[in-house]
Write a protein that holds these residues in place. Structure first.
Motif, short mmCIF file in Angstrom:
data_model
loop_
_atom_site.label_atom_id
_atom_site.label_comp_id
_atom_site.label_asym_id
_atom_site.label_seq_id
_atom_site.Cartn_x
_atom_site.Cartn_y
_atom_site.Cartn_z
N GLY A 234 16.62 35.23 -2.50
CA GLY A 234 17.43 36.61 -2.47
C GLY A 234 15.58 36.98 -3.51
O GLY A 234 15.46 37.65 -4.31
N GLY A 235 15.57 38.38 -2.38
CA GLY A 235 14.02 39.00 -2.70
C GLY A 235 14.53 40.57 -3.63
O GLY A 235 13.71 41.95 -3.21
N LEU A 255 10.36 33.32 -4.71
CA LEU A 255 11.10 33.47 -4.64
C LEU A 255 11.32 33.02 -2.89
O LEU A 255 9.82 33.61 -1.96
CB LEU A 255 10.75 35.12 -4.80
CG LEU A 255 11.98 35.83 -4.33
CD1 LEU A 255 11.68 37.35 -5.05
CD2 LEU A 255 11.46 36.62 -2.63
N VAL A 256 12.55 32.61 -2.65
CA VAL A 256 12.50 33.10 -0.61
C VAL A 256 13.68 34.34 -0.76
O VAL A 256 15.11 34.69 -1.32
CB VAL A 256 13.71 31.71 -0.76
CG1 VAL A 256 13.95 31.74 0.33
CG2 VAL A 256 12.68 30.39 -1.48
N GLU A 257 13.01 34.89 0.67
CA GLU A 257 14.02 35.53 0.54
C GLU A 257 14.15 35.70 2.65
O GLU A 257 13.18 35.17 3.04
CB GLU A 257 12.98 37.13 0.86
CG GLU A 257 13.88 37.92 1.54
CD GLU A 257 14.68 38.79 1.16
OE1 GLU A 257 15.55 38.84 1.91
OE2 GLU A 257 15.54 38.28 0.10
N ARG A 258 14.90 35.99 2.96
CA ARG A 258 15.68 35.69 4.14
C ARG A 258 14.93 36.99 5.57
O ARG A 258 14.31 36.86 7.16
CB ARG A 258 17.10 35.32 5.12
CG ARG A 258 17.73 36.42 4.12
CD ARG A 258 19.20 37.32 4.48
NE ARG A 258 20.17 38.23 4.49
CZ ARG A 258 20.15 38.73 5.69
NH1 ARG A 258 20.10 38.49 6.81
NH2 ARG A 258 21.15 39.82 5.38
N MET A 259 14.55 37.94 4.88
CA MET A 259 14.07 39.05 5.70
C MET A 259 13.05 39.74 5.39
O MET A 259 11.65 39.60 5.53
CB MET A 259 15.22 40.07 6.63
CG MET A 259 14.60 41.19 7.35
SD MET A 259 15.53 42.29 7.70
CE MET A 259 15.01 43.86 8.54
N ALA A 260 13.66 40.68 3.62
CA ALA A 260 12.30 41.54 3.02
C ALA A 260 12.29 41.04 1.85
O ALA A 260 13.71 41.72 1.22
CB ALA A 260 12.06 42.64 3.63
N THR A 261 11.95 41.93 1.33
CA THR A 261 11.76 42.33 -0.64
C THR A 261 12.17 43.85 -0.62
O THR A 261 11.69 44.36 0.56
CB THR A 261 10.55 41.72 -1.54
OG1 THR A 261 9.50 42.16 -1.05
CG2 THR A 261 10.39 40.72 -1.34
N MET A 301 5.76 34.37 -2.53
CA MET A 301 7.07 34.84 -2.05
C MET A 301 7.13 34.00 -0.65
O MET A 301 6.39 34.66 0.06
CB MET A 301 6.77 36.21 -2.35
CG MET A 301 7.43 36.64 -3.10
SD MET A 301 6.33 38.51 -3.82
CE MET A 301 4.71 38.31 -3.96
N LEU A 302 8.69 34.06 -0.35
CA LEU A 302 8.52 33.27 1.15
C LEU A 302 9.26 34.27 1.87
O LEU A 302 10.21 34.87 1.57
CB LEU A 302 8.81 31.79 0.80
CG LEU A 302 8.36 30.36 0.41
CD1 LEU A 302 9.39 29.31 0.62
CD2 LEU A 302 7.13 30.71 0.69
N THR A 303 8.56 34.69 2.99
CA THR A 303 9.75 35.79 3.96
C THR A 303 9.98 34.51 5.13
O THR A 303 10.29 33.50 5.36
CB THR A 303 9.16 36.95 4.19
OG1 THR A 303 7.56 36.07 4.93
CG2 THR A 303 8.89 37.88 2.89
N THR A 304 11.65 35.01 5.84
CA THR A 304 12.24 34.59 7.01
C THR A 304 12.71 33.35 6.47
O THR A 304 12.53 32.71 7.87
CB THR A 304 11.38 34.76 7.85
OG1 THR A 304 9.62 33.87 7.93
CG2 THR A 304 10.56 36.30 8.12
#
Length: 552
Positions: A234-235, A255-261, A301-304
């Motif tokens: 979660g970002g 940091l792992v985020e599904r859409m955007a920080t 930082m990983l997105t999507t």
């Protein structure tokens, strides 16, 4: 290649010479130091530098100058060198004015004069600013172009994804912008498949997924290794706070985020009660600065990447992604935040992204010019959105279920709303339906005091009606309360009995029912739903991670 310049402007000749002397002593070999004694003289120097094709690394401007203040100079200088780091020089009496200017020109720093010795009070600040300037990408602005329909839900989602990830793009509404038609023709498309995203390399992506889009615009989606000290899921503010503190304290952090920080806070047009920003700060600004801090401390930082599973395997804690891949670490911090609840009213679900929006959706602000905007909700997020859309719309109508704003909104925000003539607050009402063909056209509003309903024309409805935790994927793994929020620390010890897995100690304050897995921010049961507390919990969780690692 010519050295980049550091420009300083101060109307006091003796002070101007002293500043230039300090700059040349430390930075003279790497940078050209340019001195000016008025804003107009400094702007002329900048124009000459621009025409020569050279660059400017930093601008240092005195606040109190006749005819053109330091803030006014920096505003104009930004048009010539937007990437240059901006510093305001102030006397002690000007501190309040300097802080107020932070948001006017997105000031990087302000310095109090005099600084003595410069080795302690001047050079360290400028060192950091010049380092960040050197590391920044100052190439041409990316010309990513998005072609879509104004009332296409997916077109909105793509624009929102790019905006929230701070990816510059240009929007071409089909049927309203001839350039959009030309781009579709060049891409061999007839407009039946939208949106079309044209990358800066000229490749056309037709109806791209978030993952495909992220990979093509330079966002990281793949971890560099398969094991870390800390995984932050979660970002939002809590996740970014944890990532910054984890990275700064030497933990290998991802940091792992599904859409955007940024989370919900990242969509806020103005946060005015966050410490250190007396004039407020937008969620986008706060998020971008936190991202830069995390990158500074080598946080990946990983997105999507959507996390759908969590399990302990010996001393490792493993998260599983939606695509079936896994990532392991010694510890995990859950900072998944909450999502806005959907407005359960007939006709509205099918119009999401086509006039009905959840959250601020600030990308839509310019499209609301001269129209009426309706906002459902009475908490701070709704109030901030009302203030933002009032700058664009003809009228903003807040629809509040309660009998006043006092129960759910900060007083400062209520005072601001009352002072704006374009904002109307209607209490004891709720939206009971909506209608439209390709987009929202009308909404039905019921007065809960009288039971009477009215149908009003509306193309824009923004909903802020409470939040629900994103924790369904933790079912059977972690202990949660009846609403789905994650239990932690003392809340897990019932009748003196610890949860399974804790034979020798009680859980740490933010530790969940699985040792080594911590929770921070809005997703934690009984947390304070404020940006500052979320950031604080993220930092606190990292200190508890260290305590946990010491006992491994």
């Amino acid at each position: 290649m010519a050295r980049p310049s550091i420009l300083t402007v101060d109307d006091d000749p003796s002070v101007s010479r002293a500043i230039a002397r300090d700059l040349r002593r430390k930075y003279g070999e790497q940078y050209r130091v340019v001195r000016a004694e008025s804003g107009a003289q400094a702007l002329e120097a900048l124009r000459e530098i621009k025409l020569r094709g050279e660059d400017v690394a930093a601008l240092l401007a005195d606040y109190r100058m006749p005819r053109m203040s330091g803030i006014e100079f920096l505003e104009q200088a930004m048009d010539l060198f937007p990437a240059a780091r901006r510093v305001l020089l102030t006397a002690y009496a000007d501190t309040d004015a300097a802080i107020q200017a932070i948001n006017v020109v997105d000031l990087d720093h302000y310095l109090l004069k005099p600084w003595d010795p410069p080795e302690e009070k001047f050079y360290p600040v400028l060192d950091d600013l010049l380092t960040s300037w050197s590391a920044a990408d100052r190439g041409p602005v990316r010309q990513i172009r998005v072609v879509g329909h104004r009332w296409s839900a997916r077109s909105y989602a793509v624009r929102d994804f790019l905006a929230r990830n701070s990816v510059p793009y240009r929007w071409h509404a089909l049927g309203e912008d001839p350039e959009g038609d030309r781009l579709l023709t060049a891409a061999g498309e007839d407009g039946t498949r939208l949106p079309v995203v044209v990358t800066e390399e000229g490749d056309a992506l037709v109806e791209p997924s978030d993952g495909e889009l992220a990979a093509r615009v330079g966002l990281s989606t793949t971890p560099s290794t398969d094991f870390y000290d800390l995984i932050v899921v979660g970002g939002g503010p809590a996740g970014l706070g944890a990532a910054v503190y984890g990275g700064s304290e030497g933990l290998r952090t991802v940091l792992v985020e599904r859409m955007a920080t940024g989370g919900q806070a990242g969509t806020s047009s103005r946060i005015e009660n966050y410490l250190g920003f007396p004039d407020g700060v937008s969620g986008e600004q706060l998020t971008e600065r936190a991202r830069r801090q995390a990158a500074k401390f080598a946080v990946e930082m990983l997105t999507t990447r959507q996390v759908v599973g969590l399990e302990p395997r010996g001393s490792a804690r493993v998260v599983r992604f939606a695509d079936g891949t896994e990532l392991a670490a010694h510890t995990v911090i859950l900072a998944t935040g909450v999502s806005y609840r959907l407005l359960d009213a007939p006709g509205l679900p099918d119009l999401t992204g086509r006039g009905v929006f959840y959250g601020a959706a600030t990308t839509e602000g310019p499209s609301c010019v001269g129209q009426d905007v309706y906002i459902v909700g009475g908490a701070n997020s709704a109030g901030q959105a009302a203030m933002y859309f009032a700058r664009h719309a003809r009228r903003v109508v807040m629809l509040v279920r309660g009998d006043s704003l006092d129960r759910s909104m900060s007083r400062y925000l209520i005072d601001q709303i009352e002072a704006v003539d374009a904002i109307e607050v209607r209490t004891c009402v709720e939206v009971t339906g909506g209608d439209g063909t390709d987009h929202l056209e009308t909404i039905t509003i019921r007065d809960n005091r009288t039971g009477a309903s009215e149908v009003v024309p509306a193309s824009w409805l923004f909903v802020f009606i409470g939040a629900a935790p994103r924790t369904d994927w933790l079912d059977g793994t972690l202990s949660r309360d009846g609403r789905g929020f994650v239990l932690a620390g003392p809340d897990l010890v019932i009748g003196g009995r610890r949860p399974a897995g804790y034979p020798d100690r009680d859980p740490y304050h933010l530790e969940t029912s699985v040792p080594g897995v911590f929770v921070a921010g809005d997703v934690r049961a009984e947390s304070v739903k404020r940006v500052a507390s979320a950031v604080g919990e993220g930092a606190m969780a990292v200190s508890l991670v260290h305590r946990y690692l010491e006992k491994l």
